[in-house]
Design a protein around this motif. Structure first.
Motif, PDB file in Angstrom:
ATOM      1  N   ASN A  24       0.807  -1.218   0.000  1.00 21.13           N
ATOM      2  CA  ASN A  24       0.000   0.000   0.000  1.00 21.13           C
ATOM      3  C   ASN A  24       0.846   1.278   0.000  1.00 21.13           C
ATOM      4  O   ASN A  24       0.317   2.362  -0.195  1.00 21.13           O
ATOM      5  N   ARG A  66     -17.209   1.053  -0.915  1.00 18.93           N
ATOM      6  CA  ARG A  66     -16.003   1.873  -1.035  1.00 18.93           C
ATOM      7  C   ARG A  66     -16.166   3.107  -1.930  1.00 18.93           C
ATOM      8  O   ARG A  66     -15.689   3.153  -3.064  1.00 18.93           O
ATOM      9  N   PRO A  67     -16.829   4.142  -1.395  1.00 19.08           N
ATOM     10  CA  PRO A  67     -17.047   5.374  -2.164  1.00 19.08           C
ATOM     11  C   PRO A  67     -15.754   6.171  -2.384  1.00 19.08           C
ATOM     12  O   PRO A  67     -14.733   5.891  -1.741  1.00 19.08           O
ATOM     13  N   ILE A  68     -15.809   7.166  -3.281  1.00 17.27           N
ATOM     14  CA  ILE A  68     -14.627   8.025  -3.508  1.00 17.27           C
ATOM     15  C   ILE A  68     -15.003   9.506  -3.373  1.00 17.27           C
ATOM     16  O   ILE A  68     -14.326  10.375  -3.924  1.00 17.27           O
ATOM     17  N   ASP A  69     -16.096   9.784  -2.640  1.00 16.26           N
ATOM     18  CA  ASP A  69     -16.551  11.171  -2.500  1.00 16.26           C
ATOM     19  C   ASP A  69     -15.477  12.081  -1.882  1.00 16.26           C
ATOM     20  O   ASP A  69     -15.371  13.259  -2.245  1.00 16.26           O
ATOM     21  N   LEU A  70     -14.652  11.538  -0.976  1.00 20.06           N
ATOM     22  CA  LEU A  70     -13.639  12.385  -0.337  1.00 20.06           C
ATOM     23  C   LEU A  70     -12.532  12.774  -1.321  1.00 20.06           C
ATOM     24  O   LEU A  70     -12.001  13.881  -1.262  1.00 20.06           O
ATOM     25  N   SER A  84      -9.525   8.925   5.332  1.00 23.88           N
ATOM     26  CA  SER A  84      -9.387   8.006   4.198  1.00 23.88           C
ATOM     27  C   SER A  84      -7.933   7.966   3.752  1.00 23.88           C
ATOM     28  O   SER A  84      -7.338   9.002   3.444  1.00 23.88           O
ATOM     29  N   VAL A  85      -7.390   6.757   3.719  1.00 28.31           N
ATOM     30  CA  VAL A  85      -6.015   6.552   3.255  1.00 28.31           C
ATOM     31  C   VAL A  85      -5.892   7.025   1.804  1.00 28.31           C
ATOM     32  O   VAL A  85      -5.020   7.821   1.448  1.00 28.31           O
ATOM     33  N   GLY A  86      -6.823   6.542   0.972  1.00 32.87           N
ATOM     34  CA  GLY A  86      -6.745   6.841  -0.465  1.00 32.87           C
ATOM     35  C   GLY A  86      -6.915   8.318  -0.749  1.00 32.87           C
ATOM     36  O   GLY A  86      -6.165   8.895  -1.537  1.00 32.87           O
ATOM     37  N   ASP A  88      -7.368  -4.225   7.801  1.00 29.82           N
ATOM     38  CA  ASP A  88      -6.683  -5.224   6.973  1.00 29.82           C
ATOM     39  C   ASP A  88      -6.120  -6.393   7.791  1.00 29.82           C
ATOM     40  O   ASP A  88      -5.582  -7.339   7.222  1.00 29.82           O
ATOM     41  N   VAL A 124     -14.366   0.216   9.967  1.00 30.61           N
ATOM     42  CA  VAL A 124     -13.822   0.900   8.780  1.00 30.61           C
ATOM     43  C   VAL A 124     -14.560   0.456   7.512  1.00 30.61           C
ATOM     44  O   VAL A 124     -15.154   1.266   6.812  1.00 30.61           O
ATOM     45  N   HIS A 125     -14.495  -0.845   7.225  1.00 30.24           N
ATOM     46  CA  HIS A 125     -15.282  -1.385   6.095  1.00 30.24           C
ATOM     47  C   HIS A 125     -16.349  -2.266   6.747  1.00 30.24           C
ATOM     48  O   HIS A 125     -16.124  -3.452   6.991  1.00 30.24           O
TER      49      HIS A 125
HETATM   50  C1  UD1 Z   1      -6.839   1.594   1.878  1.00 28.58           C
HETATM   51  C2  UD1 Z   1      -6.133   0.283   1.713  1.00 28.58           C
HETATM   52  C3  UD1 Z   1      -7.020  -0.864   2.192  1.00 28.58           C
HETATM   53  C4  UD1 Z   1      -7.476  -0.601   3.619  1.00 28.58           C
HETATM   54  C5  UD1 Z   1      -8.063   0.790   3.777  1.00 28.58           C
HETATM   55  C6  UD1 Z   1      -8.346   1.169   5.227  1.00 28.58           C
HETATM   56  C7  UD1 Z   1      -4.749   0.706  -0.221  1.00 28.58           C
HETATM   57  C8  UD1 Z   1      -4.465   0.421  -1.654  1.00 28.58           C
HETATM   58  N1  UD1 Z   1      -5.817   0.103   0.298  1.00 28.58           N
HETATM   59  O1  UD1 Z   1      -8.005   1.542   1.068  1.00 28.58           O
HETATM   60  O2  UD1 Z   1      -6.272  -2.056   2.132  1.00 28.58           O
HETATM   61  O3  UD1 Z   1      -8.450  -1.559   3.978  1.00 28.58           O
HETATM   62  O4  UD1 Z   1      -7.168   1.781   3.257  1.00 28.58           O
HETATM   63  O5  UD1 Z   1      -7.189   1.102   5.981  1.00 28.58           O
HETATM   64  O6  UD1 Z   1      -4.000   1.403   0.445  1.00 28.58           O
HETATM   65  N2  UD1 Z   1     -14.432   6.430   2.456  1.00 28.58           N
HETATM   66  C9  UD1 Z   1     -15.430   7.330   2.158  1.00 28.58           C
HETATM   67  N3  UD1 Z   1     -15.259   8.168   1.104  1.00 28.58           N
HETATM   68  C10 UD1 Z   1     -14.122   8.160   0.341  1.00 28.58           C
HETATM   69  C11 UD1 Z   1     -13.102   7.264   0.658  1.00 28.58           C
HETATM   70  C12 UD1 Z   1     -13.280   6.401   1.732  1.00 28.58           C
HETATM   71  O7  UD1 Z   1     -16.461   7.368   2.829  1.00 28.58           O
HETATM   72  O8  UD1 Z   1     -14.015   8.953  -0.602  1.00 28.58           O
HETATM   73  C13 UD1 Z   1     -14.605   5.495   3.588  1.00 28.58           C
HETATM   74  C14 UD1 Z   1     -14.479   4.033   3.160  1.00 28.58           C
HETATM   75  O9  UD1 Z   1     -15.718   3.530   2.690  1.00 28.58           O
HETATM   76  C15 UD1 Z   1     -14.043   3.384   4.451  1.00 28.58           C
HETATM   77  C16 UD1 Z   1     -13.156   4.448   5.091  1.00 28.58           C
HETATM   78  O10 UD1 Z   1     -13.522   5.681   4.484  1.00 28.58           O
HETATM   79  O11 UD1 Z   1     -15.154   3.160   5.291  1.00 28.58           O
HETATM   80  C17 UD1 Z   1     -11.676   4.232   4.906  1.00 28.58           C
HETATM   81  O12 UD1 Z   1     -11.414   3.963   3.534  1.00 28.58           O
HETATM   82  P1  UD1 Z   1     -10.043   4.348   2.859  1.00 28.58           P
HETATM   83  O13 UD1 Z   1      -9.044   4.619   3.926  1.00 28.58           O
HETATM   84  O14 UD1 Z   1     -10.252   5.394   1.830  1.00 28.58           O
HETATM   85  O15 UD1 Z   1      -9.658   3.018   2.096  1.00 28.58           O
HETATM   86  P2  UD1 Z   1      -8.831   2.869   0.770  1.00 28.58           P
HETATM   87  O16 UD1 Z   1      -7.880   4.001   0.607  1.00 28.58           O
HETATM   88  O17 UD1 Z   1      -9.759   2.536  -0.346  1.00 28.58           O
END
Ligand code: UD1
Length: 426
Positions: free
Chosen positions: A23, A122-126, A166-168, A308, A330-331
């Protein structure tokens, strides 16, 4: 398709080396390919299908990538494409990382909307909100995200979602902000060790990021980033998986290449369950002299217990005395592995995001299916300690995130064979 045949009744003993962090590599490779001017070399890169998939995405955008042993050479894009198509993005959600850097570098991006997956919607709104804060105009049309901005402009933003940081989104917006005009402050940033590794890499490229490792990142925009050389941190989740696997088999394993600072909550919870962790400068010796105790675990963003590692600790708690409760914060519906563990004789009841696990002492081997990479890893781990044989199908999930899993485990006493669906050994 391939399967793993795991012979039960084995005990792990010896040293397992930890590979580079998946990651961390993914966003770092994106930054190197899109944001940098000049070649970057990444060391300690794990040999994983996710890394190959991302390399294909970056090649599709015009970069050149070459992997030599555990080093990844990335020549950034001279004539950058701004479109990441569905055929590539659908294979791996992390392809969304190209969105912010493309807008920052080219002023526009067209990236396929990633789909859901076995661990939830797994939304991407953020990610979108963060880019809008930086002044980009973002629309979603026909399955694609279109984003554009002449030049991104730094600002203050709060990037926290309903389930915490959010990590991503943190990675995406931090990368975009490095080339923005002025200063960006991200409050509610994710603090995972791989986010810090990405920030250190960006700084080595010439970025100016402060607050690394905290929930407030301050990014002073610069005009240009250069290529650089970087050694990727070790994989906390892979290390955690091997520590749990050692405890499940009541083994005596030295997990090499991990620090206690990378896995504070995992260490704490395993110690509470009765696993002994003896740290030195290079890693940790794991032994389990007593019965495993049932414990309660809540998944949270770093430094909390990582989602994870939820499947793996669930596997261990199936073998504990008493009842354990896991809250997945988280998920929230990441529990497909519970049904597979129950097929092996576990006693797990689900109630929304809560799992109640009554320890059963011993599991028995069965044909089971890996639904995601961590779920796959726990089935292998419990299979090694089960009575009889466990056949894990859909191994490609495991190969996304674990480098040579059967080789590493067989080297310390496991008996795992990889076969094709028609039973031929590979
Ligand atoms: C990354 C990891 C994944 C890990 C997750 C949480 C990578 C490639 N993957 O995934 O293995 O399980 O972090 O540690 O690094 N969320 C929103 N809106 C958004 C983005 C996220 O509501 O735009 C929510 C997600 O649904 C979830 C939480 O925020 O409930 C955390 O997600 P996020 O940290 O973004 O996970 P990923 O970056 O996708």
């Amino acid at each position: 398709m391939e399967r793993l045949i795991v012979k039960g009744g084995t005990r792990l003993q010896g040293t397992i080396p930890v590979s580079g962090c998946k990651n961390a590599v993914l966003p770092i490779a994106v930054a190197a390919a899109i944001l940098g001017d000049g070649v970057s070399v990444l060391h300690n890169v794990p040999n994983l299908t996710d890394v190959k998939t991302l390399s294909a995405v970056l090649e599709g955008l015009g970069a050149t990538t070459k992997i030599k042993k555990s080093s990844l050479y990335i020549e950034p894009i001279n004539h950058l494409e701004y479109e990441a198509p569905y055929e590539l993005v659908r294979k791996m959600r992390a392809s969304i990382y190209v969105l912010g850097p493309l807008v920052a570098k080219l002023g526009k991006a067209k990236v396929s909307f990633p789909g859901g997956c076995a661990i939830g919607p797994r939304p991407i709104d953020l990610h979108i909100r963060g880019l809008e804060h930086l002044g980009a105009e973002v629309t979603v049309e026909s399955g694609y995200i279109y984003a554009q901005a002449k030049r991104l402009v730094g600002t203050e933003m709060y990037l926290m979602g309903p389930h915490g940081p959010s990590v991503g989104a943190t990675a995406n917006i931090m990368m975009a902000a490095t080339l923005a005009e002025g200063t960006t402050v991200i409050r509610g940033a994710a603090c995972e060790p791989h986010i810090s590794d990405l920030a250190r890499f960006l700084n080595a490229m010439g970025a100016d990021i402060e607050g690394i490792g905290t929930s407030v990142l301050t990014i002073h925009g610069v005009k240009q980033l250069r290529g650089t050389e970087h050694t990727v941190i070790s994989d906390d989740i892979e290390a955690g998986t091997f520590i749990v696997a050692s405890a499940i088999t009541r083994g005596d394993v030295y997990v090499k290449g991990i620090t206690p600072q990378q896995i504070p909550a995992i260490s704490e919870k395993l110690t509470e369950a009765g696993v002994e962790l003896d740290w030195d400068d290079n890693g940790v010796r794991v032994t389990t002299p007593r019965e495993i105790r049932g414990i309660d675990v809540t998944t949270e963003p770093f430094p909390g217990f990582p989602t994870d590692m939820q499947a793996q600790i669930m596997g261990l708690l199936c073998l504990a005395s008493g009842t354990s409760i896991i809250m997945e914060n988280v998920h929230t519906d990441r529990y497909i592995h519970a049904a597979e563990l129950n097929r092996m004789g576990a006693d797990i009841m689900l109630d929304g995001s809560k799992a109640v696990i009554n320890g059963v002492g011993r599991l028995s081997g069965a044909p089971v299916m890996a639904s995601d990479l961590r779920a796959g890893a726990v089935l292998v781990a419990v299979g090694m300690a089960a009575i009889g044989e466990t056949i894990v199908s859909r191994v490609y999930h495991i190969d996304r995130g674990y480098e040579s899993i059967e080789e590493k485990l067989n080297n310390v006493g496991a008996n795992i064979k990889r076969v094709t669906d028609n039973g031929e050994e590979t």
